[in-house]
Design a protein around this motif. Structure first.
Motif, PDB file in Angstrom:
ATOM      1  N   LEU A  68       0.821  -1.209   0.000  1.00 18.67           N
ATOM      2  CA  LEU A  68       0.000   0.000   0.000  1.00 18.67           C
ATOM      3  C   LEU A  68       0.857   1.263   0.000  1.00 18.67           C
ATOM      4  N   ARG A  69       1.959   1.243   0.724  1.00 17.72           N
ATOM      5  CA  ARG A  69       2.854   2.401   0.747  1.00 17.72           C
ATOM      6  C   ARG A  69       3.477   2.619  -0.628  1.00 17.72           C
ATOM      7  N   LYS A  70       3.925   1.548  -1.254  1.00 16.53           N
ATOM      8  CA  LYS A  70       4.511   1.664  -2.594  1.00 16.53           C
ATOM      9  C   LYS A  70       3.466   2.107  -3.615  1.00 16.53           C
ATOM     10  N   THR A  71       2.229   1.672  -3.442  1.00 15.47           N
ATOM     11  CA  THR A  71       1.162   2.078  -4.348  1.00 15.47           C
ATOM     12  C   THR A  71       0.892   3.570  -4.230  1.00 15.47           C
ATOM     13  N   ARG A  72       0.935   4.094  -3.017  1.00 12.63           N
ATOM     14  CA  ARG A  72       0.736   5.532  -2.837  1.00 12.63           C
ATOM     15  C   ARG A  72       1.896   6.330  -3.428  1.00 12.63           C
ATOM     16  N   GLU A  73       3.109   5.782  -3.362  1.00 11.12           N
ATOM     17  CA  GLU A  73       4.271   6.489  -3.904  1.00 11.12           C
ATOM     18  C   GLU A  73       4.240   6.532  -5.427  1.00 11.12           C
ATOM     19  N   SER A  74       3.909   5.426  -6.060  1.00  6.93           N
ATOM     20  CA  SER A  74       3.840   5.386  -7.524  1.00  6.93           C
ATOM     21  C   SER A  74       2.637   4.536  -7.937  1.00  6.93           C
ATOM     22  N   PRO A  75       1.495   5.174  -8.139  1.00 12.83           N
ATOM     23  CA  PRO A  75       0.255   4.424  -8.382  1.00 12.83           C
ATOM     24  C   PRO A  75       0.181   3.749  -9.745  1.00 12.83           C
ATOM     25  N   LEU A  76       1.030   4.105 -10.680  1.00 11.58           N
ATOM     26  CA  LEU A  76       0.926   3.506 -12.004  1.00 11.58           C
ATOM     27  C   LEU A  76       1.595   2.140 -12.101  1.00 11.58           C
ATOM     28  N   VAL A  77       2.433   1.792 -11.159  1.00 12.60           N
ATOM     29  CA  VAL A  77       3.072   0.476 -11.197  1.00 12.60           C
ATOM     30  C   VAL A  77       2.041  -0.637 -11.006  1.00 12.60           C
ATOM     31  N   PRO A  78       1.187  -0.582  -9.983  1.00  9.73           N
ATOM     32  CA  PRO A  78       0.173  -1.635  -9.883  1.00  9.73           C
ATOM     33  C   PRO A  78      -0.808  -1.633 -11.054  1.00  9.73           C
ATOM     34  N   ILE A  79      -1.068  -0.455 -11.620  1.00 13.86           N
ATOM     35  CA  ILE A  79      -1.942  -0.391 -12.789  1.00 13.86           C
ATOM     36  C   ILE A  79      -1.281  -1.103 -13.968  1.00 13.86           C
ATOM     37  N   GLY A  80       0.008  -0.897 -14.148  1.00 15.35           N
ATOM     38  CA  GLY A  80       0.739  -1.578 -15.216  1.00 15.35           C
ATOM     39  C   GLY A  80       0.786  -3.080 -15.020  1.00 15.35           C
ATOM     40  N   VAL A  81       0.999  -3.506 -13.788  1.00 12.43           N
ATOM     41  CA  VAL A  81       1.030  -4.942 -13.494  1.00 12.43           C
ATOM     42  C   VAL A  81      -0.350  -5.552 -13.721  1.00 12.43           C
ATOM     43  N   ALA A  82      -1.388  -4.861 -13.268  1.00 15.65           N
ATOM     44  CA  ALA A  82      -2.747  -5.368 -13.458  1.00 15.65           C
ATOM     45  C   ALA A  82      -3.097  -5.442 -14.944  1.00 15.65           C
ATOM     46  N   GLY A  83      -2.733  -4.418 -15.693  1.00 16.24           N
ATOM     47  CA  GLY A  83      -2.987  -4.441 -17.132  1.00 16.24           C
ATOM     48  C   GLY A  83      -2.253  -5.570 -17.824  1.00 16.24           C
ATOM     49  N   CYS A  84      -1.025  -5.786 -17.413  1.00 20.36           N
ATOM     50  CA  CYS A  84      -0.229  -6.878 -17.974  1.00 20.36           C
ATOM     51  C   CYS A  84      -0.898  -8.225 -17.701  1.00 20.36           C
ATOM     52  N   LEU A  85      -1.355  -8.412 -16.474  1.00 13.38           N
ATOM     53  CA  LEU A  85      -2.011  -9.672 -16.121  1.00 13.38           C
ATOM     54  C   LEU A  85      -3.342  -9.847 -16.847  1.00 13.38           C
ATOM     55  N   VAL A  86      -4.096  -8.766 -16.993  1.00 18.51           N
ATOM     56  CA  VAL A  86      -5.384  -8.854 -17.690  1.00 18.51           C
ATOM     57  C   VAL A  86      -5.177  -9.211 -19.156  1.00 18.51           C
ATOM     58  N   ILE A  87      -4.226  -8.563 -19.795  1.00 17.93           N
ATOM     59  CA  ILE A  87      -3.960  -8.854 -21.209  1.00 17.93           C
ATOM     60  C   ILE A  87      -3.475 -10.284 -21.376  1.00 17.93           C
ATOM     61  N   ALA A  88      -2.570 -10.714 -20.511  1.00 13.50           N
ATOM     62  CA  ALA A  88      -2.065 -12.085 -20.607  1.00 13.50           C
ATOM     63  C   ALA A  88      -3.184 -13.099 -20.370  1.00 13.50           C
ATOM     64  N   ALA A  89      -4.041 -12.836 -19.393  1.00 10.82           N
ATOM     65  CA  ALA A  89      -5.143 -13.763 -19.118  1.00 10.82           C
ATOM     66  C   ALA A  89      -6.118 -13.818 -20.290  1.00 10.82           C
ATOM     67  N   TYR A  90      -6.420 -12.666 -20.873  1.00  5.50           N
ATOM     68  CA  TYR A  90      -7.343 -12.643 -22.007  1.00  5.50           C
ATOM     69  C   TYR A  90      -6.765 -13.390 -23.203  1.00  5.50           C
ATOM     70  N   ARG A  91      -5.494 -13.147 -23.477  1.00  5.17           N
ATOM     71  CA  ARG A  91      -4.880 -13.810 -24.633  1.00  5.17           C
ATOM     72  C   ARG A  91      -4.754 -15.319 -24.419  1.00  5.17           C
ATOM     73  N   ILE A  92      -4.516 -15.727 -23.196  1.00  4.77           N
ATOM     74  CA  ILE A  92      -4.468 -17.166 -22.927  1.00  4.77           C
ATOM     75  C   ILE A  92      -5.874 -17.759 -23.033  1.00  4.77           C
ATOM     76  N   TYR A  93      -6.882 -16.996 -22.605  1.00  4.70           N
ATOM     77  CA  TYR A  93      -8.262 -17.442 -22.751  1.00  4.70           C
ATOM     78  C   TYR A  93      -8.620 -17.608 -24.231  1.00  4.70           C
ATOM     79  N   ARG A  94      -8.134 -16.705 -25.059  1.00  5.02           N
ATOM     80  CA  ARG A  94      -8.415 -16.744 -26.492  1.00  5.02           C
ATOM     81  C   ARG A  94      -7.531 -17.746 -27.234  1.00  5.02           C
ATOM     82  N   LEU A  95      -6.761 -18.509 -26.512  1.00  3.50           N
ATOM     83  CA  LEU A  95      -5.849 -19.468 -27.128  1.00  3.50           C
ATOM     84  C   LEU A  95      -6.595 -20.493 -27.978  1.00  3.50           C
ATOM     85  N   LYS A  96      -7.788 -20.877 -27.544  1.00  3.82           N
ATOM     86  CA  LYS A  96      -8.558 -21.876 -28.289  1.00  3.82           C
ATOM     87  C   LYS A  96      -9.043 -21.342 -29.635  1.00  3.82           C
ATOM     88  N   ALA A  97      -9.272 -20.046 -29.717  1.00  5.30           N
ATOM     89  CA  ALA A  97      -9.830 -19.463 -30.936  1.00  5.30           C
ATOM     90  C   ALA A  97      -8.755 -18.813 -31.800  1.00  5.30           C
TER      91      ALA A  97
END
Length: 98
Positions: free
Chosen positions: A22-51
């Motif tokens: 939480l302290r690191k998030t307050r210091e630089s809030p875009l890092v968790p946003i970048g990590v979350a975006g990275c995970l969301v994109i990776a999860a979506y692309r792995i989900y779309r692996l079948k298609a």
């Protein structure tokens, strides 16, 4: 022998993991946003692996990696631009007012 041999207790001055996050998030809030975006994109692309159609698996995984890295790099760039704005433009205008 100690009864708590397998347990590690942090020193008094150190925060636990959630407080540190939480302290690191307050210091630089875009890092968790970048990590979350990275995970969301990776999860979506792995989900779309079948298609993926006739695309090879290796090419699909490379595209997944590139998209996830682009999201993380974009968040880093936004953070750098915000820091530059805060340190140079905003501070200079505040100093000029004084």
């Amino acid at each position: 022998m100690s009864a708590n041999k397998g347990w590690w207790v942090p020193p008094e001055g150190e925060d636990n993991l959630s407080k540190k996050f939480l302290r690191k998030t307050r210091e630089s809030p875009l890092v968790p946003i970048g990590v979350a975006g990275c995970l969301v994109i990776a999860a979506y692309r792995i989900y779309r692996l079948k298609a993926r159609g006739s695309t090879k698996l290796s090419i699909h995984l490379i595209h997944t990696r590139v998209a996830a890295q682009a999201c993380a790099v974009g968040a880093i760039m936004l953070g750098a631009m915000y820091t530059m704005y805060r340190d140079y433009i905003k501070r200079v205008s505040e100093d000029a007012e004084k």
